[in-house]
Design a protein around this motif. Structure first.
Motif, PDB file in Angstrom:
ATOM      1  N   LEU A  92      -3.051 -55.171  26.389  1.00 17.05           N
ATOM      2  CA  LEU A  92      -2.050 -54.977  25.328  1.00 17.05           C
ATOM      3  C   LEU A  92      -1.495 -56.320  24.851  1.00 17.05           C
ATOM      4  N   ALA A  93      -1.209 -57.223  25.779  1.00 14.32           N
ATOM      5  CA  ALA A  93      -0.712 -58.545  25.389  1.00 14.32           C
ATOM      6  C   ALA A  93      -1.753 -59.302  24.569  1.00 14.32           C
ATOM      7  N   THR A  94      -3.017 -59.172  24.940  1.00 18.71           N
ATOM      8  CA  THR A  94      -4.094 -59.833  24.191  1.00 18.71           C
ATOM      9  C   THR A  94      -4.173 -59.304  22.764  1.00 18.71           C
ATOM     10  N   LEU A  95      -4.052 -57.986  22.605  1.00 12.18           N
ATOM     11  CA  LEU A  95      -4.104 -57.386  21.268  1.00 12.18           C
ATOM     12  C   LEU A  95      -2.935 -57.867  20.406  1.00 12.18           C
ATOM     13  N   VAL A  96      -1.759 -57.988  21.004  1.00 11.65           N
ATOM     14  CA  VAL A  96      -0.601 -58.492  20.257  1.00 11.65           C
ATOM     15  C   VAL A  96      -0.839 -59.934  19.818  1.00 11.65           C
ATOM     16  N   LEU A  97      -1.362 -60.764  20.707  1.00  8.85           N
ATOM     17  CA  LEU A  97      -1.607 -62.170  20.377  1.00  8.85           C
ATOM     18  C   LEU A  97      -2.666 -62.326  19.296  1.00  8.85           C
ATOM     19  N   LEU A  98      -3.609 -61.412  19.231  1.00  7.74           N
ATOM     20  CA  LEU A  98      -4.651 -61.482  18.206  1.00  7.74           C
ATOM     21  C   LEU A  98      -4.103 -61.222  16.807  1.00  7.74           C
ATOM     22  N   ARG A  99      -2.960 -60.576  16.704  1.00  4.97           N
ATOM     23  CA  ARG A  99      -2.399 -60.242  15.393  1.00  4.97           C
ATOM     24  C   ARG A  99      -1.798 -61.472  14.702  1.00  4.97           C
ATOM     25  N   GLY A 100      -1.425 -62.476  15.466  1.00  4.53           N
ATOM     26  CA  GLY A 100      -0.839 -63.677  14.877  1.00  4.53           C
ATOM     27  C   GLY A 100       0.367 -64.127  15.659  1.00  4.53           C
ATOM     28  N   VAL A 101       0.697 -65.411  15.537  1.00  6.38           N
ATOM     29  CA  VAL A 101       1.771 -65.956  16.347  1.00  6.38           C
ATOM     30  C   VAL A 101       3.129 -65.419  15.913  1.00  6.38           C
ATOM     31  N   THR A 102       3.334 -65.181  14.608  1.00  4.74           N
ATOM     32  CA  THR A 102       4.627 -64.666  14.153  1.00  4.74           C
ATOM     33  C   THR A 102       4.856 -63.266  14.681  1.00  4.74           C
ATOM     34  N   GLU A 103       3.835 -62.418  14.594  1.00  5.68           N
ATOM     35  CA  GLU A 103       3.953 -61.054  15.101  1.00  5.68           C
ATOM     36  C   GLU A 103       4.188 -61.053  16.605  1.00  5.68           C
ATOM     37  N   SER A 104       3.484 -61.939  17.313  1.00  9.22           N
ATOM     38  CA  SER A 104       3.655 -62.030  18.762  1.00  9.22           C
ATOM     39  C   SER A 104       5.078 -62.465  19.109  1.00  9.22           C
ATOM     40  N   ALA A 105       5.610 -63.429  18.351  1.00  2.96           N
ATOM     41  CA  ALA A 105       6.961 -63.913  18.610  1.00  2.96           C
ATOM     42  C   ALA A 105       7.989 -62.814  18.370  1.00  2.96           C
ATOM     43  N   ARG A 106       7.770 -61.977  17.361  1.00  7.36           N
ATOM     44  CA  ARG A 106       8.702 -60.869  17.096  1.00  7.36           C
ATOM     45  C   ARG A 106       8.677 -59.847  18.221  1.00  7.36           C
ATOM     46  N   VAL A 107       7.493 -59.500  18.698  1.00 10.04           N
ATOM     47  CA  VAL A 107       7.385 -58.552  19.808  1.00 10.04           C
ATOM     48  C   VAL A 107       8.064 -59.122  21.048  1.00 10.04           C
ATOM     49  N   ASN A 108       7.834 -60.403  21.317  1.00  9.87           N
ATOM     50  CA  ASN A 108       8.452 -61.038  22.485  1.00  9.87           C
ATOM     51  C   ASN A 108       9.967 -61.053  22.362  1.00  9.87           C
ATOM     52  N   THR A 109      10.477 -61.335  21.165  1.00 10.37           N
ATOM     53  CA  THR A 109      11.925 -61.357  20.959  1.00 10.37           C
ATOM     54  C   THR A 109      12.537 -59.995  21.265  1.00 10.37           C
ATOM     55  N   ALA A 110      11.889 -58.935  20.799  1.00 12.05           N
ATOM     56  CA  ALA A 110      12.387 -57.581  21.072  1.00 12.05           C
ATOM     57  C   ALA A 110      12.407 -57.309  22.579  1.00 12.05           C
ATOM     58  N   MET A 111      11.364 -57.714  23.292  1.00 13.75           N
ATOM     59  CA  MET A 111      11.311 -57.474  24.735  1.00 13.75           C
ATOM     60  C   MET A 111      12.352 -58.300  25.482  1.00 13.75           C
ATOM     61  N   VAL A 112      12.585 -59.532  25.029  1.00 16.87           N
ATOM     62  CA  VAL A 112      13.599 -60.366  25.667  1.00 16.87           C
ATOM     63  C   VAL A 112      14.979 -59.741  25.511  1.00 16.87           C
ATOM     64  N   VAL A 113      15.266 -59.219  24.326  1.00 18.53           N
ATOM     65  CA  VAL A 113      16.557 -58.556  24.098  1.00 18.53           C
ATOM     66  C   VAL A 113      16.719 -57.371  25.035  1.00 18.53           C
ATOM     67  N   VAL A 114      15.648 -56.584  25.228  1.00 20.49           N
ATOM     68  CA  VAL A 114      15.711 -55.408  26.103  1.00 20.49           C
ATOM     69  C   VAL A 114      16.014 -55.826  27.539  1.00 20.49           C
ATOM     70  N   LYS A 115      15.332 -56.849  28.038  1.00 22.00           N
ATOM     71  CA  LYS A 115      15.558 -57.209  29.451  1.00 22.00           C
ATOM     72  C   LYS A 115      16.906 -57.891  29.655  1.00 22.00           C
ATOM     73  N   ILE A 116      17.420 -58.594  28.659  1.00 23.72           N
ATOM     74  CA  ILE A 116      18.767 -59.146  28.785  1.00 23.72           C
ATOM     75  C   ILE A 116      19.796 -58.022  28.815  1.00 23.72           C
ATOM     76  N   LEU A 117      19.609 -57.022  27.957  1.00 25.63           N
ATOM     77  CA  LEU A 117      20.520 -55.868  27.956  1.00 25.63           C
ATOM     78  C   LEU A 117      20.459 -55.122  29.282  1.00 25.63           C
ATOM     79  N   ALA A 118      19.258 -55.023  29.874  1.00 25.22           N
ATOM     80  CA  ALA A 118      19.135 -54.338  31.164  1.00 25.22           C
ATOM     81  C   ALA A 118      19.921 -55.084  32.247  1.00 25.22           C
ATOM     82  N   LEU A 119      19.842 -56.425  32.244  1.00 28.28           N
ATOM     83  CA  LEU A 119      20.586 -57.195  33.235  1.00 28.28           C
ATOM     84  C   LEU A 119      22.095 -57.114  32.991  1.00 28.28           C
ATOM     85  N   LEU A 120      22.512 -57.105  31.741  1.00 22.51           N
ATOM     86  CA  LEU A 120      23.938 -56.950  31.435  1.00 22.51           C
ATOM     87  C   LEU A 120      24.427 -55.566  31.839  1.00 22.51           C
TER      88      LEU A 120
END
Length: 489
Positions: A184-212
């Motif tokens: 799944l990570a490979t497929l996301v990276l194949l779409r382009g760096v901007t798309e990958s960065a957006r997906v990563n940003t969303a996941m980072v927000v989720v895990k920060i909220l989980a820790l909070l």
């Protein structure tokens, strides 16, 4: 007249020594960042994306499992252990910030070593990064399956059988969850760096909220008495906890691998590295304070899922435990995505220099992604995660990372002496004291690792040197007649 003695300070052109010590000028590194035989990467990432890449690579399995290991060693002083470990990481982060802003190349510490220490040192550093990024991705992916099982058990009451969630030799046939997350990570990276960065940003927000969320629940059960005495195992216990926790900070250097895809690398890369380390340190200390305040430190012994246990005892209920498990699943997936991204960019830079085959530096014109590189790395890592019990090979990622950190600190000192005129958007304060101290602490941490880890690391280095001797040295771009390497000093 007496005969003149032959010079000994410099190696003869074409000799083995001159090949191993030839350096790639900073100007050539900067020129390569905008062009290449197989195409160039696109500059689309802002400081927010770069910061999230570093947080995504750093904030993962460590905080969700590390308390069960560190608290029994340090006691309530584990909060200070996080601070000490963060300061140790900061010394290397300062060096990364200076070099990333000065040499915004995709190769990160590999490129910095090439400009200062020569080709052999650069190859060794790049080979360490292959170990750090590639093998650690596989190791993290293996752990992802365990958290998926915890999430499934907490939500629907079922788990994936061991036959399909464990590799051969560990009671199963194939680790299917580990395979899935890397694919799944490979497929996301194949779409382009901007798309990958957006997906990563969303996941980072989720895990920060989980820790909070964990902190909010844990602080309702906070008891000040759980923090006394603060040093039940003495300062030695706090220091030992810091050594254990240092590896939770590994990953902040991921932003430096995006040097050729940052819109304003000279300004944004140093800021992203320092900001990400600051955010991660604050989160670590906040979670540690909430944890030891909610549960007596002696009860952490042998507890891997410490956060889930604390939430359950604090009355958070199965819903909060499920959300925390979801945060852990997302956190690990984010680490897989960002570290896999870094691995691909390291190989891209090494391929452009001729040290690995040109396949890895060909960029797809439509997406701006090294497509073949991404596919090869993704398939290799997914297979590694699915069928290989990593064992000590995974532990050796720490020693490879520390070695790369030490080289970056040394590179700062060398470039300050040899190229003082180069513009630096950020400068390490109190140089050369801070970089030298950073390198010394990295070496000390390497020496504290076990003998089995050193054996695996030295075996990995021997394999890398064989590959360099058989391919890299003969195909190096600096060895071609058109190249004009700087003579070794």
């Amino acid at each position: 007249m007496a005969p003149t003695a032959p010079p000994t300070a410099a190696a003869r052109p074409g000799s083995l020594r001159s090949q191993l010590t030839r350096r790639k000028p900073v100007e050539m590194l900067l020129a390569d960042a905008g062009a290449g035989d197989g195409g160039h990467l696109r500059r689309t990432l802002g400081m927010g994306h770069l910061t999230m890449i570093s947080i995504g690579a750093t904030l993962g399995t460590g905080i969700f499992v590390v308390l069960g290991e560190a608290v029994p060693v340090a006691g309530p002083a584990v909060v200070l252990s996080f601070v000490v470990a963060g300061v140790i990481a900061l010394l290397s982060a300062l060096s990364y910030a200076e070099l990333a802003g000065m040499i915004p190349a995709a190769g990160s510490s590999y490129s910095y070593s090439y400009a200062t220490l020569g080709e052999l040192a650069a190859w060794v550093c790049g080979w360490c990064l292959v170990l750090e990024y590639g093998v650690s991705v596989a190791a993290v992916a293996v752990g992802w399956g365990q958290y998926v099982n915890e999430l499934l058990d907490a939500t629907v009451g079922v788990t994936i059988p061991d036959a399909w969630s464990q590799p051969p030799g560990a009671g199963g046939h194939v680790n299917l969850p580990a395979l899935v997350v890397v694919v799944l990570a490979t497929l996301v990276l194949l779409r382009g760096v901007t798309e990958s960065a957006r997906v990563n940003t969303a996941m980072v927000v989720v895990k920060i909220l989980a820790l909070l969320l964990f902190c909010a629940v844990a602080f309702t059960a906070f008891r000040a008495g759980n923090l006394t005495p603060l040093f039940p195992l003495g300062l030695a216990g706090m220091s030992s906890g810091a050594a254990t926790l240092f590896f939770s900070y590994i990953g902040f250097d991921a932003a430096s691998t995006a040097g050729e895809e940052a819109r304003n690398p000279q300004r944004d890369l140093p800021r992203a590295i320092m900001l990400s380390l600051g955010i991660v340190t604050v989160l670590y200390c906040l979670v540690a304070l909430a944890a030891v305040g909610a549960m007596p430190w002696r009860r952490f012994e042998g507890t891997e899922a410490a956060l889930a246990r604390i939430v359950d005892q604090a009355g958070g209920g199965s819903v909060v435990v499920g959300l925390l498990s979801l945060g852990a699943v997302v956190a690990i997936a984010s680490v897989v995505l960002t570290v896999l991204y870094g691995q691909i960019r390291i190989l891209f830079a090494m391929s452009r220099d001729g040290l690995v085959p040109p396949l890895f530096s060909r960029v797809d014109r439509r997406t701006g992604v090294p497509r073949a590189n991404t596919l090869v790395v993704g398939l290799f890592v997914s297979a590694l995660a699915a069928v290989v019990p990593l064992g000590e090979l995974a532990n050796a990622t720490s020693i490879g990372t520390l070695f790369a950190f030490a080289l970056v600190n040394v590179a700062v000192v060398i470039l300050r002496r040899t190229r003082p005129e180069l513009p630096r958007a950020f400068r390490v304060p109190l140089a050369p004291l801070v970089p030298v101290l950073g390198a010394a602490l990295c070496c000390y941490a390497m020496l504290s690792l076990g003998a089995s880890t050193w054996i695996v690391f030295l075996g990995w280095m021997a394999l890398g040197l064989c590959l360099y001797a058989g391919y890299g040295r003969r195909h190096s771009r600096l060895g071609r007649p058109a190249a004009a390497p700087v003579p070794p000093q």
